[in-house]
Design a protein around this motif. Structure first.
Motif, PDB file in Angstrom:
ATOM      1  N   LEU A   1      -9.258  -5.216   0.620  1.00 43.91           N
ATOM      2  CA  LEU A   1      -7.991  -4.536   0.370  1.00 43.91           C
ATOM      3  C   LEU A   1      -6.877  -5.195   1.180  1.00 43.91           C
ATOM      4  O   LEU A   1      -5.797  -5.508   0.643  1.00 43.91           O
ATOM      5  CB  LEU A   1      -8.118  -3.063   0.736  1.00 43.91           C
ATOM      6  CG  LEU A   1      -6.932  -2.122   0.441  1.00 43.91           C
ATOM      7  CD1 LEU A   1      -7.416  -0.681   0.386  1.00 43.91           C
ATOM      8  CD2 LEU A   1      -5.824  -2.219   1.490  1.00 43.91           C
TER       9      LEU A   1
ATOM     10  N   MET B   1      -5.802  -1.117  -5.328  1.00 44.10           N
ATOM     11  CA  MET B   1      -6.147  -0.992  -3.915  1.00 44.10           C
ATOM     12  C   MET B   1      -6.974   0.261  -3.652  1.00 44.10           C
ATOM     13  O   MET B   1      -7.799   0.287  -2.737  1.00 44.10           O
ATOM     14  CB  MET B   1      -4.891  -1.020  -3.052  1.00 44.10           C
ATOM     15  CG  MET B   1      -4.329  -2.427  -2.873  1.00 44.10           C
ATOM     16  SD  MET B   1      -2.979  -2.549  -1.678  1.00 44.10           S
ATOM     17  CE  MET B   1      -1.612  -1.998  -2.689  1.00 44.10           C
ATOM     18  N   GLY B   2      -6.768   1.297  -4.476  1.00 46.98           N
ATOM     19  CA  GLY B   2      -7.634   2.468  -4.373  1.00 46.98           C
ATOM     20  C   GLY B   2      -9.072   2.129  -4.710  1.00 46.98           C
ATOM     21  O   GLY B   2     -10.007   2.601  -4.051  1.00 46.98           O
TER      22      GLY B   2
ATOM     23  N   SER C   1      -3.625  -7.322  -0.261  1.00 46.51           N
ATOM     24  CA  SER C   1      -2.264  -6.894   0.036  1.00 46.51           C
ATOM     25  C   SER C   1      -1.431  -8.038   0.589  1.00 46.51           C
ATOM     26  O   SER C   1      -0.308  -8.282   0.134  1.00 46.51           O
ATOM     27  CB  SER C   1      -2.290  -5.729   1.029  1.00 46.51           C
ATOM     28  OG  SER C   1      -0.989  -5.342   1.402  1.00 46.51           O
TER      29      SER C   1
ATOM     30  N   ALA D   1       0.835  -1.203   0.000  1.00 44.85           N
ATOM     31  CA  ALA D   1       0.000   0.000   0.000  1.00 44.85           C
ATOM     32  C   ALA D   1       0.870   1.254   0.000  1.00 44.85           C
ATOM     33  O   ALA D   1       1.833   1.359   0.766  1.00 44.85           O
ATOM     34  CB  ALA D   1      -0.918   0.008   1.219  1.00 44.85           C
TER      35      ALA D   1
ATOM     36  N   HIS E   1      -6.688   7.268   4.477  1.00 47.46           N
ATOM     37  CA  HIS E   1      -7.467   6.468   5.439  1.00 47.46           C
ATOM     38  C   HIS E   1      -7.420   7.094   6.834  1.00 47.46           C
ATOM     39  O   HIS E   1      -8.458   7.198   7.513  1.00 47.46           O
ATOM     40  CB  HIS E   1      -6.904   5.048   5.476  1.00 47.46           C
ATOM     41  CG  HIS E   1      -7.554   4.163   6.490  1.00 47.46           C
ATOM     42  ND1 HIS E   1      -8.843   3.697   6.366  1.00 47.46           N
ATOM     43  CD2 HIS E   1      -7.091   3.660   7.673  1.00 47.46           C
ATOM     44  CE1 HIS E   1      -9.144   2.935   7.389  1.00 47.46           C
ATOM     45  NE2 HIS E   1      -8.103   2.905   8.209  1.00 47.46           N
TER      46      HIS E   1
ATOM     47  N   LEU F   1     -12.620  -2.663   2.885  1.00 48.54           N
ATOM     48  CA  LEU F   1     -11.301  -2.572   3.495  1.00 48.54           C
ATOM     49  C   LEU F   1     -10.737  -3.958   3.794  1.00 48.54           C
ATOM     50  O   LEU F   1      -9.517  -4.175   3.717  1.00 48.54           O
ATOM     51  CB  LEU F   1     -11.372  -1.748   4.781  1.00 48.54           C
ATOM     52  CG  LEU F   1     -11.689  -0.255   4.616  1.00 48.54           C
ATOM     53  CD1 LEU F   1     -11.774   0.428   5.982  1.00 48.54           C
ATOM     54  CD2 LEU F   1     -10.634   0.425   3.750  1.00 48.54           C
TER      55      LEU F   1
ATOM     56  N   LEU G   1      -2.449   6.535   0.270  1.00 49.57           N
ATOM     57  CA  LEU G   1      -3.681   5.821   0.603  1.00 49.57           C
ATOM     58  C   LEU G   1      -3.785   5.629   2.112  1.00 49.57           C
ATOM     59  O   LEU G   1      -4.876   5.753   2.690  1.00 49.57           O
ATOM     60  CB  LEU G   1      -3.724   4.470  -0.105  1.00 49.57           C
ATOM     61  CG  LEU G   1      -5.011   3.648   0.079  1.00 49.57           C
ATOM     62  CD1 LEU G   1      -6.208   4.409  -0.484  1.00 49.57           C
ATOM     63  CD2 LEU G   1      -4.878   2.280  -0.593  1.00 49.57           C
TER      64      LEU G   1
ATOM     65  N   LYS H   1     -11.145   8.555   8.039  1.00 44.55           N
ATOM     66  CA  LYS H   1     -11.745   7.765   9.113  1.00 44.55           C
ATOM     67  C   LYS H   1     -11.584   8.430  10.483  1.00 44.55           C
ATOM     68  O   LYS H   1     -12.060   7.894  11.489  1.00 44.55           O
ATOM     69  CB  LYS H   1     -11.143   6.355   9.147  1.00 44.55           C
ATOM     70  CG  LYS H   1     -11.351   5.555   7.874  1.00 44.55           C
ATOM     71  CD  LYS H   1     -12.827   5.358   7.554  1.00 44.55           C
ATOM     72  CE  LYS H   1     -13.014   4.514   6.298  1.00 44.55           C
ATOM     73  NZ  LYS H   1     -14.429   4.355   5.923  1.00 44.55           N
TER      74      LYS H   1
ATOM     75  N   TYR I   1     -10.537   0.100  -1.877  1.00 50.39           N
ATOM     76  CA  TYR I   1     -10.788   0.879  -0.656  1.00 50.39           C
ATOM     77  C   TYR I   1     -12.241   1.329  -0.579  1.00 50.39           C
ATOM     78  O   TYR I   1     -12.836   1.335   0.508  1.00 50.39           O
ATOM     79  CB  TYR I   1      -9.857   2.100  -0.627  1.00 50.39           C
ATOM     80  CG  TYR I   1      -9.954   2.881   0.670  1.00 50.39           C
ATOM     81  CD1 TYR I   1      -9.133   2.564   1.738  1.00 50.39           C
ATOM     82  CD2 TYR I   1     -10.872   3.918   0.831  1.00 50.39           C
ATOM     83  CE1 TYR I   1      -9.212   3.268   2.937  1.00 50.39           C
ATOM     84  CE2 TYR I   1     -10.966   4.625   2.014  1.00 50.39           C
ATOM     85  CZ  TYR I   1     -10.137   4.301   3.065  1.00 50.39           C
ATOM     86  OH  TYR I   1     -10.240   4.987   4.254  1.00 50.39           O
ATOM     87  N   ASP I   2     -12.804   1.722  -1.719  1.00 48.96           N
ATOM     88  CA  ASP I   2     -14.188   2.203  -1.725  1.00 48.96           C
ATOM     89  C   ASP I   2     -15.206   1.079  -1.616  1.00 48.96           C
ATOM     90  O   ASP I   2     -16.400   1.336  -1.430  1.00 48.96           O
ATOM     91  CB  ASP I   2     -14.463   2.995  -3.017  1.00 48.96           C
ATOM     92  CG  ASP I   2     -13.679   4.303  -3.053  1.00 48.96           C
ATOM     93  OD1 ASP I   2     -13.451   4.884  -1.974  1.00 48.96           O
ATOM     94  OD2 ASP I   2     -13.295   4.729  -4.158  1.00 48.96           O
TER      95      ASP I   2
ATOM     96  N   PHE J   1      -5.574  -0.777   7.968  1.00 51.38           N
ATOM     97  CA  PHE J   1      -6.886  -0.510   7.380  1.00 51.38           C
ATOM     98  C   PHE J   1      -8.061  -1.158   8.119  1.00 51.38           C
ATOM     99  O   PHE J   1      -9.199  -0.731   7.926  1.00 51.38           O
ATOM    100  CB  PHE J   1      -6.912  -0.964   5.913  1.00 51.38           C
ATOM    101  CG  PHE J   1      -6.010  -0.148   5.026  1.00 51.38           C
ATOM    102  CD1 PHE J   1      -6.349   1.145   4.672  1.00 51.38           C
ATOM    103  CD2 PHE J   1      -4.812  -0.673   4.558  1.00 51.38           C
ATOM    104  CE1 PHE J   1      -5.522   1.902   3.862  1.00 51.38           C
ATOM    105  CE2 PHE J   1      -3.976   0.067   3.738  1.00 51.38           C
ATOM    106  CZ  PHE J   1      -4.326   1.362   3.397  1.00 51.38           C
TER     107      PHE J   1
END
Length: 404
Positions: free
Chosen positions: A371, A360-361, A375, A235, A243, A368, A239, A247, A364-365, A300
């Protein structure tokens, strides 16, 4: 064991260490310059009237140029044997484009300068790494690359702090870019001293003639597959920072502090892991990836306390990438093809990095957890390739690491 003959050339550890230290100082000042600039580029382009799409395109094209053209520059370097020429030219373009941003006037001119800076880095990186690999021969390649990376990261920490202070003092981005002319000129001055002091860096490494070049080439490609898996699943910090902010895990002002801390972990781990690689070989990289691959779940899908642990693991992974992973390339590629090897390696690594970052972007939406799973899984997919390289590398290291 392949039949190999060695033509020994005179070298001393102090001479090699002197060159590594000079290149480290160059990287320290260079990173002060362009890492300081990178901390301002986004808001600077916005202030000049660029939209979010333009900023994204400029950043993406700059990185594509910075990695993709390394194949070409590596090939040219090995064909012409102009290692210092390519290094000096690349650094000059790379560094002088940064203070020129103060005079841009509009976002399109600034965009050209940003891509010019990346172009300069593409020119000089394969040649510089080849020179460094020759100096690293008698010192231990892991240690030498780790030391170089540690000095590099000191500059990466100082540069953004300098421009932040100038921006707070003067209130204009132009002053922030202009002040970076000083470390840029210092980097070029030290580089010229290195060129004068060590005109023939390949003399620091014995010339090897091996009958198993094909085996070495195949091992290099297997290694590139392994490293591509690592890059694909690692990652990117933007990013991570996104996060932390969205968050509400930490306040905005703590994100740069966390990043600086991660750079400190990277510098320290590069030194430690580099030394361990010289003693234990690729097994150190296997263990390190097995540990650092878990950074994404902690960052994440956990709370504030475990996020810090995830950042530490992220810094360790970065330290491995900039010390061990670069050192292995020098052990796999013959000395006279080193710049080409680094060019291909860096281009492949960069392509995988950006493909993974983009994917991964998107994840992310959506999830998580997905993602984090992606990874870890992709980085662990590097293990079979690394085990293969580990079995093959001891044979090649006998040839390439014989002490003069």
């Amino acid at each position: 064991m392949p039949h190999a003959t060695t033509h020994m050339k005179p070298t001393t550890h102090p001479t090699a260490l002197h060159l590594v230290m000079l290149l480290g100082v160059v990287s320290l000042f260079a990173d002060m310059t362009y890492e300081g600039a990178r901390s301002l580029i986004g808001p600077y382009l916005a202030a000049l009237g660029a939209g979010a799409t333009a900023v994204g395109v400029v950043a993406g094209m700059g990185e594509a140029i910075g990695y993709g053209l390394r194949i070409v520059s590596g090939l040219i370097t090995d064909r012409t044997h102009r290692y210092w020429t390519m290094t000096l030219a690349g650094y000059a373009v790379n560094l002088l484009a940064v203070p020129a941003l103060a005079l841009a006037g509009n976002w399109k001119t600034a965009a050209v300068l940003i891509m010019t800076e990346r172009f300069g880095k593409a020119i000089r990186t394969p040649a510089r790494d080849a020179i460094l690999s020759h100096a690293a021969h008698g010192l231990g390649r892991g240690w030498a690359f780790g030391l170089h990376e540690a000095m590099d990261q000191i500059g990466a920490m100082i540069g953004p702090i300098i421009v932040a202070a100038v921006l707070a003092w003067k209130g204009r981005y132009e002053y922030g870019f202009a002040v970076l002319a000083l470390p840029a000129l210092l980097a070029l001055a030290v580089l010229i001293i290195a060129r004068i002091s060590h005109p023939q860096p390949h003399n620091l490494e014995p010339t090897m003639h091996t009958l198993e070049a094909r085996g070495l080439r195949s091992t290099f490609w297997f290694y590139l597959m392994a490293v591509a898996c690592i890059a694909l699943g690692f990652a990117d910090f933007p990013l991570v920072a996104f996060h932390l902010k969205t968050k509400g895990i930490v306040a905005d002002q703590w994100i740069p502090v966390i990043y600086a801390g991660a750079m400190g972990v990277e510098a320290l781990s590069a030194l430690v892991l580099g030394r361990l690689y010289d003693q234990k070989g690729v097994s150190v990289l296997v263990v390190t990836i097995g540990v650092s691959a878990w950074s994404a779940p902690f960052v994440f899908v956990s709370g504030p306390v475990l996020v810090i642990l995830g950042i530490v693991l992220w810094g360790i992974g970065m330290g491995a990438q900039e010390s061990i992973i670069r050192a292995v390339v020098a052990d796999l590629v013959p000395w006279d093809q080193r710049a080409t090897g680094y060019g291909i390696f860096n281009a492949g690594f960069g392509l995988a990095w950006f493909a993974g970052s983009a994917f991964m972007g998107l994840l992310y939406d959506r999830s998580l957890m997905a993602l984090a799973a992606f990874s870890v899984a992709v980085q662990f997919a590097s293990m079979p390739w690394l085990h293969f390289v580990q079995r093959r590398l001891p044979t090649t290291r006998v040839a390439t690491d014989a002490k003069p």
